[in-house]
Structures are given as structure tokens and as C-alpha cells.
Design a protein around this motif. Structure first.
Motif, PDB file in Angstrom:
ATOM      1  N   LEU A   1      44.314  76.618  82.257  1.00 34.74           N
ATOM      2  CA  LEU A   1      43.838  75.288  81.892  1.00 34.74           C
ATOM      3  C   LEU A   1      43.328  75.225  80.452  1.00 34.74           C
ATOM      4  N   SER A   2      43.114  76.383  79.831  1.00 29.55           N
ATOM      5  CA  SER A   2      42.630  76.385  78.451  1.00 29.55           C
ATOM      6  C   SER A   2      43.630  75.745  77.497  1.00 29.55           C
ATOM      7  N   GLY A   3      44.905  75.703  77.881  1.00 37.73           N
ATOM      8  CA  GLY A   3      45.928  75.092  77.048  1.00 37.73           C
ATOM      9  C   GLY A   3      45.724  73.613  76.807  1.00 37.73           C
ATOM     10  N   ILE A   4      44.799  73.001  77.526  1.00 36.63           N
ATOM     11  CA  ILE A   4      44.528  71.573  77.341  1.00 36.63           C
ATOM     12  C   ILE A   4      43.997  71.300  75.933  1.00 36.63           C
ATOM     13  N   ALA A   5      43.486  72.334  75.256  1.00 38.27           N
ATOM     14  CA  ALA A   5      42.936  72.166  73.913  1.00 38.27           C
ATOM     15  C   ALA A   5      43.999  72.307  72.818  1.00 38.27           C
ATOM     16  N   ALA A   6      45.277  72.468  73.188  1.00 36.04           N
ATOM     17  CA  ALA A   6      46.354  72.615  72.209  1.00 36.04           C
ATOM     18  C   ALA A   6      47.463  71.611  72.519  1.00 36.04           C
ATOM     19  N   PRO A   7      48.208  71.149  71.490  1.00 37.31           N
ATOM     20  CA  PRO A   7      49.325  70.222  71.749  1.00 37.31           C
ATOM     21  C   PRO A   7      50.397  70.882  72.612  1.00 37.31           C
ATOM     22  N   GLY A   8      51.047  70.082  73.442  1.00 36.59           N
ATOM     23  CA  GLY A   8      52.135  70.593  74.257  1.00 36.59           C
ATOM     24  C   GLY A   8      53.380  70.879  73.433  1.00 36.59           C
ATOM     25  N   GLU A   9      54.359  71.488  74.079  1.00 44.70           N
ATOM     26  CA  GLU A   9      55.623  71.805  73.433  1.00 44.70           C
ATOM     27  C   GLU A   9      56.726  70.955  74.052  1.00 44.70           C
ATOM     28  N   ALA A  10      57.665  70.520  73.205  1.00 49.40           N
ATOM     29  CA  ALA A  10      58.745  69.630  73.663  1.00 49.40           C
ATOM     30  C   ALA A  10      59.824  70.434  74.373  1.00 49.40           C
ATOM     31  N   LYS A  11      59.504  70.941  75.550  1.00 50.76           N
ATOM     32  CA  LYS A  11      60.470  71.707  76.333  1.00 50.76           C
ATOM     33  C   LYS A  11      61.372  70.762  77.120  1.00 50.76           C
ATOM     34  N   ASP A  12      62.582  71.228  77.394  1.00 52.00           N
ATOM     35  CA  ASP A  12      63.587  70.367  78.032  1.00 52.00           C
ATOM     36  C   ASP A  12      63.111  69.815  79.367  1.00 52.00           C
TER      37      ASP A  12
END
Length: 503
Positions: free
Chosen positions: A71-82
Motif C-alpha cells: 500500500l506504500s505505493g499510494i505515495a507514487a504515481p502509477g504506471e501506464a501498464k496495458d
């Protein structure tokens, strides 16, 4: 797609297997609590992330536990994965923005987030008894310790304060037994041994000052978004009793400190309780009744509580009845207990004539869920098979370097890092033995907007230290569970309830 008065969860499936109808949660019913359930790997964590983002975007602060670190990834922008782009297209999420969410990391051990602390007096004798799994007799002795601490002006702030207090009681056991009932050295010794185990499990880091200010988990960023408070719980989960007791204490603090506001247009705070079954495991009946009372009444404080667990049977029926917003991911039915869990989950939904709810639960794919939220007038919506929208932030954990950058830029950076050891029971008892003590206290405010509870800038905690136990022994037991002491009348009502329970 997202409206100002609702948050977009995903799109429901039509009979022709296309996704079209948007599924939303009305913000004015966000404080009516909720439940997210599903087997491991079915998408519960991503759903929690989506809801946390959405509440944050609506200006609502969030507190949640990060069990696996993902859940720590909420502090970073997502990646445009297919697969994310395809899901965004399927649910008609246009535009699909990739951005981080304002986050504050916390950690009871101070390793992967800012330290969280509470004082012994704030935790109270009943929650401490549950944390240490004390017997009734030992719990009684602990209540007496709090009573004596109040009478003699001894603040109980950290573990050494309580340990000194118990040692002091052991030397006066004959005198105290005559005043309060049996205070045996054996019971005192048993509590001391439990405290030693608690200390070895990290309790020394948790108990002390500066104690957490509730206002610091209810911040909003400069752009108006609510802060998402992420509790690092990977290490904490090795001691599930400490985890559940801490979260119960936090809910109780919210219940005590926040004023009544009725049903607001949007929640003041949303609280996600992951691995919720740990709260209810081996809990005594009186404690379960208090949890039910907190869940029922805390919504009038503007707080929404969302339980996240694998099995709906993990949550007692009396609590389950208070949860108006439901998101059910896939469950498997390989055993009789699993079949019963699926049936229980299916029976809690308002039926949809387009599909069999029981069968749908066992056939849901990853990222799909059955969703039912409260509609106008608080009526549960018909259950819909829903594809959950993709999150805007990263799916997966931050790197250690990224986590440090977020912590260094945090509005509470430096406020809780150093433990303060001011004069309390340990120092006073040492003085009585001819030794001196030191006193000190530090407080620093951050740069984000703090909520005003009408009780000063500390968020309900004044500049004066709390007494070790502001009430009688009986009242302290109530306070440590629900802290429902907002007024003198409230105190009297709660005292009466407890008296009935203990007959």
C-alpha cells in the motif's frame, strides 16, 4: 465520471458481459461504515487503495494499515501498464490520471514511518489487560494500580512507570489489600512478567511521549486533498494482539476527542481496519459489545470505519449489521465452512434478478467484486457485479529511498522522532527513594492544515498532562474501551451500562 458528492468505484456488468453502469459511493453515506472481503489474491488491497485515493481526492483524510508493504505505493504515481489502461477503458474512466496521493507514513517501531506513541494512562487498564492477556484477578490488580496512581499524583506514561508502580504496590501489598481487596504479590509478579514480554515485543517504543495527536492524522494537503496515513504493519503483524489493541485504542481516541456533528456531507475521517478478524479473536463479550457501540456511535462524529478481511464470518453479526457499504471479492467454497461463508456473504446483499449472488461470488475474477452501497435515504442498492476501477497511484511498494523522501517531506517530520521522558511515576518513586529525575517536553507543529475540534490546536488534548486514570476504577475500564466520556452526562450513562454488564 467522478462527481463532487460521490466517489467512483467501478462499472457494473450488464447481462451481455459489457461494463457500463457506474457504481458509486455517496460521500454523505461514507460514514455509514463498510466491509471489504475476499480470498487472498482477489484484489482487496487494490480496492482499499482505490477507495483511499477517492476519499483523499474528496478532501477526506484516511488512516489504513499496510500489512504487506504494497500500500506504500499510494505515495507514487502509477504506471501506464496495458492491463490498467484496458480496465480504465472498460469502466469508461476518462480521463485516467496517474498521480500520487499525499501520504504520511507511520510505524509503531519507528522504522518505516514516523513513530506512533500512546501513554499508559491513555491506553487504560482494560485494553492493557487484553494486550497482556491477563486473568480477571490480574486485571483487578492493574485497575488498582491506576487508582493508586491517581490518588498519589503519579503519572503513568511509559512502561517503566507502570513497572515502578507495580513494584511499589508489591511492597505495600498488605496495606493495599485492606483498602482495595486482595493485592497479591503473585498477581503483581505475573503482570510484571507480562510487561517484560510486551517490552521485548516492542512495547517500550510504543508507550511514551510525545503521544500521537489525533489532529495529525486528520490533515489536509495544500491542494485540498486529505492525507492518507499509512501504518507500516509488516513487523507489527508478528504481534497481532498489539496490532488490534492499538487500532481499537485509536478508534476509542477518535470517539472521545471528536465532537458530535451528525451526518456530514462527507466524512471527517475514514478508517480502514485490515485483517479485521484480529480485533475479534478471543475478545470477551463486554469488549465485543463496546466495539459494537463504538462502530454504531462513531459515525455521528463523522468517522467511517471499513473492515477488511478474508471471510465475512470473521466479523460478529452485531457489527456486520452496522456496515452499510459492501464490496465482496471472490470466495472459494471447497469446504463446508467456506460454503457457509459464501452463503452468509450472499445473504447480506439485496438480490439482483440478473444473476445468482451465491454463484457469482465463487466465479468473480481478480479485480471484480459484488458491490452494494447506500443509495438515497440510506437504502442499500441492488448488488451489482462490478469491475473495480484502476488506481491512479502505483500498485506495489515504494523503494526504501522513495519512502525516506516522503518521510522527510512529511508535515510531521521531526515532531515524533525523539522520545521525551518527563517526570512521571518512575521518577517520583525514585525521588522518594532518594534519587532525582528530570522533566522535559517538546512539541512541534507541521505545515499542513490541522482540523479544529473546538478544543484548541492540540486536537482535543490540552497542554495539561492527563491523569493516569481520570475516573474511578470502574469508569477507567469503560474509558479504555470506548472512551465515551465527552460530557458529564455521558460519563454517568456509561457507568450505568458497565454496571449492568458486570452483574
Amino acid at each position: 465520471m467522478v462527481q463532487e458528492d460521490s466517489i467512483f468505484i467501478g462499472a457494473s456488468r450488464k447481462p451481455d458481459d459489457t461494463y457500463q453502469r457506474p457504481e458509486e459511493l455517496l460521500l454523505k453515506y461514507g460514514n455509514r461504515h463498510g466491509l471489504i472481503t475476499g480470498a487472498t489474491g482477489t484484489g482487496k488491497t487494490v480496492t482499499l487503495q482505490v477507495l483511499a485515493e477517492a476519499f483523499s481526492n474528496a478532501g477526506v483524510p484516511v488512516f489504513c494499515a499496510d500489512i504487506k508493504g504494497d500500500l506504500s505505493g499510494i505515495a507514487a504515481p502509477g504506471e501506464a501498464k496495458d492491463f490498467l489502461l484496458k480496465r480504465a477503458e472498460a469502466v469508461k474512466l476518462d480521463p485516467y490520471e496517474l498521480r500520487e496521493t499525499p501520504a504520511i507514513f507511520w510505524d509503531l517501531f519507528g522504522e518505516q514511518g514516523h513513530p506512533i506513541r500512546a501513554t499508559i494512562s491513555e491506553m487504560g487498564p482494560l485494553l492493557l489487560s487484553r494486550l497482556m492477556n491477563l486473568s480477571d484477578a490480574q486485571e483487578g490488580v492493574l485497575n488498582i494500580a491506576f487508582r493508586i496512581a491517581d490518588e498519589e499524583g503519579l503519572l503513568l506514561l511509559d512502561l517503566k512507570d507502570l513497572q515502578s508502580m507495580l513494584a511499589h504496590m508489591a511492597t505495600r501489598s498488605a496495606e493495599l489489600s485492606g483498602r482495595y481487596g486482595n493485592v497479591s504479590k503473585a498477581s503483581v509478579g505475573a503482570i510484571q512478567r507480562s510487561l517484560l514480554v510486551l517490552e521485548q515485543q516492542g512495547g517500550a517504543n510504543f508507550f511514551g511521549e510525545p503521544a500521537l495527536r489525533i489532529a495529525d492524522i486528520m490533515r489536509t494537503a495544500r491542494d485540498g486533498r486529505g492525507a492518507v496515513n499509512v501504518l507500516a504493519a509488516e513487523k507489527l503483524m508478528t504481534n497481532p494482539r498489539l496490532y488490534s489493541t492499538f487500532l481499537l485504542w485509536l478508534m476509542s481516541e477518535l470517539f472521545e476527542q471528536l465532537p458530535e456533528i451528525g451526518d456530514p456531507e462527507r466524512p471527517r475521517l475514514v478508517f480502514f481496519f485490515d485483517e479485521a478478524h484480529l480485533l475479534f479473536n478471543e475478545a470477551p463479550k463486554a469488549l465485543l459489545e463496546r466495539v459494537e457501540q463504538v462502530v454504531r456511535l462513531i459515525r455521528s462524529k463523522g468517522v467511517g470505519v471499513y473492515f477488511v478481511t478474508q471471510n465475512p464470518l470473521d466479523v460478529p453479526e452485531t457489527v456486520l449489521a452496522q456496515l452499510g457499504n459492501r464490496i465482496q471479492h471472490a470466495l472459494r467454497a471447497y469446504t463446508p465452512r467456506e460454503t457457509n461463508a459464501v452463503k452468509t456473504a450472499a445473504d447480506t446483499f439485496r438480490p439482483n434478478p440478473d444473476f445468482n449472488t451465491f454463484q457469482a461470488i465463487t466465479n468473480l475474477g481478480t479485480g471484480e467484486a459484488l458491490v452494494s452501497t447506500l443509495e438515497e435515504k440510506g437504502i442499500p442498492s441492488m448488488v451489482q457485479r462490478t469491475l473495480i476501477r484502476p488506481p491512479s497511484s502505483r500498485i506495489g511498494p515504494l523503494t526504501p529511498e522513495e519512502r525516506r523522501r516522503v518521510m522527510n517531506a512529511s508535515p510531521v517530520a521531526g515532531q515524533y522522532d525523539q522520545m521525551i521522558d518527563r517526570e512521571s511515576a518512575f521518577e517520583i518513586l525514585q525521588k522518594r527513594a532518594g534519587q532525582g529525575g528530570q522533566q522535559g517536553e517538546v512539541e512541534k507543529n507541521g505545515g499542513w492544515t490541522l482540523p479544529d475540534f473546538g478544543n484548541g490546536p492540540s486536537g482535543g488534548r490540552s497542554g495539561q498532562p492527563r491523569p493516569s486514570n481520570r475516573q474511578t476504577v470502574t469508569e477507567a475500564a469503560v474509558k479504555s474501551v470506548v472512551r465515551s466520556v465527552g460530557s458529564s452526562l455521558g460519563r454517568e450513562l456509561v457507568r450505568g451500562i458497565l454496571g449492568i454488564l458486570r452483574k
